[in-house]
Design an enzyme around this catalytic site. Sequence first.
Site: not given
Ligand code: GLP
Length: 262
Positions: A67, A136, A138, A143
């Site tokens: 993303d 959440d 995702h 989402e």
């Molecule tokens: C972002 C990314 C996700 C990732 C998530 C978790 O939202 N778009 O792909 O899995 O962060 O992040 P963290 O490892 O900081 O909890």
Amino acid sequence: MDVIIRGTADEAVELTAAIIADAINAKPEFTLGLATGKTMEQVYAKLADLNKAGKVDFSRVSTFNLDEYIGLAPEDKNSYRYYMNYHLFSRVNIDMKNTHLPDGMAKDEVAEGERYEKAIAAAGGIDLQLLGIGCDGHIGFNEPLSSLTSLTGAKVLTPNTLEVNGVYFNPPSSMPKRAFTMGVGTIMAARRTVMLITGKVKAEIAKKAIEGPVSAMVTASALQYHQNAVVILDEAAASLLEMKDYCRMLWENDPKWKKFHR
Ligand code: GLP
């Protein structure tokens, strides 16, 4: 779905990096799907160490990230392109022209989604998709309520994601409200998926994604339908799992995990 529990976050990270390195060594012309977020920073540090030690070669690897924020240019410190360059690409022997992310500045959003899907197909499809999970549920930025068969496109982020990821932005309200993301369908088309979940803060969502019903409310749960999915957790993230004992048996007894035992 293989669910592997390691004692500490460090051990979970080490196993994740070892699986990726092992897969690249078995197929040097590899197409690797990448993720961002705090959890992944350690994985990339580990992969950089392995590369430096001559234990994995990125020279023929192509990468596709999940993303990118809409409206952020590559040089913006909050863009995922910047994150990837900083945490991984500048630290390993990858050819930068083989590194791909959606273009956050693309004017035609529909065309950008299609371009990205075509680029993945032209690279032969994703061999292994690395995944984190949002609080959440995702994967990428799919989402709650996202179609479980969606392809790459633009998504509006939830208030929860704006709150959790907003801390990286100054001020938090400057965080983009939308992002390009591979769809759940894009992720499901990867030949293999490896999800890493660490920390107590993720225990509840890990339980929902792994043991809960498959639902668009927790897009990570779609991985229950994937034929070659592994989820790696530390004890803290696994603390609410009902199947913990079985997960430990799986790690001990499935011969495919033996080579990763230390
Ligand atoms: C972002 C990314 C996700 C990732 C998530 C978790 O939202 N778009 O792909 O899995 O962060 O992040 P963290 O490892 O900081 O909890």
